[in-house]
Write a protein that holds these residues in place. Structure first.
Motif, PDB file in Angstrom:
ATOM      1  N   TYR B  35      43.151  36.249  41.521  1.00  0.00           N
ATOM      2  CA  TYR B  35      42.352  36.943  42.511  1.00  0.00           C
ATOM      3  C   TYR B  35      41.398  35.952  43.165  1.00  0.00           C
ATOM      4  O   TYR B  35      40.976  34.976  42.545  1.00  0.00           O
ATOM      5  N   GLN B  37      37.665  35.720  45.255  1.00  0.00           N
ATOM      6  CA  GLN B  37      36.443  36.425  45.620  1.00  0.00           C
ATOM      7  C   GLN B  37      35.639  35.560  46.583  1.00  0.00           C
ATOM      8  O   GLN B  37      35.088  34.522  46.207  1.00  0.00           O
ATOM      9  N   LEU B  43      36.880  41.306  44.624  1.00  0.00           N
ATOM     10  CA  LEU B  43      38.038  40.467  44.326  1.00  0.00           C
ATOM     11  C   LEU B  43      39.250  40.958  45.112  1.00  0.00           C
ATOM     12  O   LEU B  43      39.496  42.158  45.208  1.00  0.00           O
ATOM     13  N   PHE B  91      39.640  33.887  40.356  1.00  0.00           N
ATOM     14  CA  PHE B  91      39.704  34.462  39.024  1.00  0.00           C
ATOM     15  C   PHE B  91      41.152  34.642  38.597  1.00  0.00           C
ATOM     16  O   PHE B  91      42.004  35.063  39.372  1.00  0.00           O
ATOM     17  N   PHE B 106      39.839  39.271  32.300  1.00  0.00           N
ATOM     18  CA  PHE B 106      39.515  38.233  33.271  1.00  0.00           C
ATOM     19  C   PHE B 106      38.949  36.972  32.624  1.00  0.00           C
ATOM     20  O   PHE B 106      38.204  37.036  31.644  1.00  0.00           O
ATOM     21  N   GLY B 107      39.285  35.859  33.225  1.00  0.00           N
ATOM     22  CA  GLY B 107      38.674  34.595  32.875  1.00  0.00           C
ATOM     23  C   GLY B 107      37.346  34.438  33.591  1.00  0.00           C
ATOM     24  O   GLY B 107      36.961  35.292  34.391  1.00  0.00           O
ATOM     25  N   PRO B 108      36.633  33.341  33.322  1.00  0.00           N
ATOM     26  CA  PRO B 108      35.305  33.134  33.904  1.00  0.00           C
ATOM     27  C   PRO B 108      35.322  32.705  35.356  1.00  0.00           C
ATOM     28  O   PRO B 108      34.287  32.661  36.000  1.00  0.00           O
TER      29      PRO B 108
END
Lengths: 113, 115
Positions: B35, B37, B43, B91, B106-108
């Motif tokens: 994604y 953002q 997102l 992301f 989700f990752g950071p």
């Protein structure tokens, strides 16, 4: 096509009070999932609460609860006993069939001490 | 169980350079999603991959962007000849083979800055 709309760019709440964030969605699918994510300044996406569309009972997670109105395609988030740590961006999202998740534009929540 | 890992966390590139963003899904997860953002926005879905397969790339720009998820190793989002408009947070999310809740973890994120 799926759409998710958050009509409140910003909201403010006094510490210990209750606030409700609004979300409406549109989908032609009968089976779908709805989510609220929190994004603090660290930018990490944190799942707050989720709702399966086939369940009539509103989901709750401690101080967080939803008001899921399927016919109206409305999915609001209620935060009770607001805390300073609740200040963040909140995103409403929907997902069908385990594929892409559609996000709203977000609501920035301010919590006043 | 380690969460979704993304690296680098911050990436600075000059216009015209290439950016490579890496994502390691959670253990046992074989579905990866990317994604983007943009500042002050939500997102936006880019691409959905399973091992060695692109399932849905309807959100990917037609040029300069590509993604892969090889049999071994992390998923890679590659942006060639970056432009200032590519500056964003990217992301990655992952999900298990058949998640009961369709939840994506989700990752950071990787924050890309194009100078």
């Amino acid at each position: 096509a799926q759409t998710v709309t958050q009509s409140q760019p910003e909201m403010s709440v006094q510490e210990a009070e209750t606030v409700t964030l609004s979300c409406t969605y549109d989908t032609s699918e009968s089976d779908y999932y709805l989510f609220w994510y929190k994004q603090p300044p660290s930018r990490q996406m944190i799942l707050v609460i989720r709702q399966e569309a086939y369940k009539q009972q509103n989901a709750t997670e401690n101080r967080f609860s939803v008001n899921f109105q399927k016919a109206a395609k409305s999915f609001s988030l209620k935060i009770s006993d607001s805390q300073l740590g609740d200040a963040a961006m909140y995103f409403c999202a929907s997902n069908t069939g385990g594929f892409k998740t559609i996000f709203g534009a977000g609501t920035r929540l301010f919590v006043k001490a | 169980n380690a969460g979704v890992m993304q690296n680098p966390r911050h990436l600075v590139r000059r216009r015209g350079q290439e950016a490579r963003l890496r994502c390691s899904p959670m253990k046992g997860h074989s579905h990866v999603y990317w994604y983007r953002q943009l500042p002050e926005e939500g997102l936006k879905f880019m691409v959905y991959l399973q091992k060695e397969n692109i399932i849905d790339e309807s959100g990917m720009p037609k040029e300069r962007f590509s993604a892969e998820f090889p049999k071994e190793g992390p998923s890679i989002l590659r942006i060639q000849q970056v432009v200032r408009g590519d500056s964003a947070a990217y992301f990655c999310a992952s999900s298990p083979i058949r998640g009961s809740s369709n939840e994506q973890f989700f990752g950071p994120g990787t924050r890309l800055t194009v100078l």
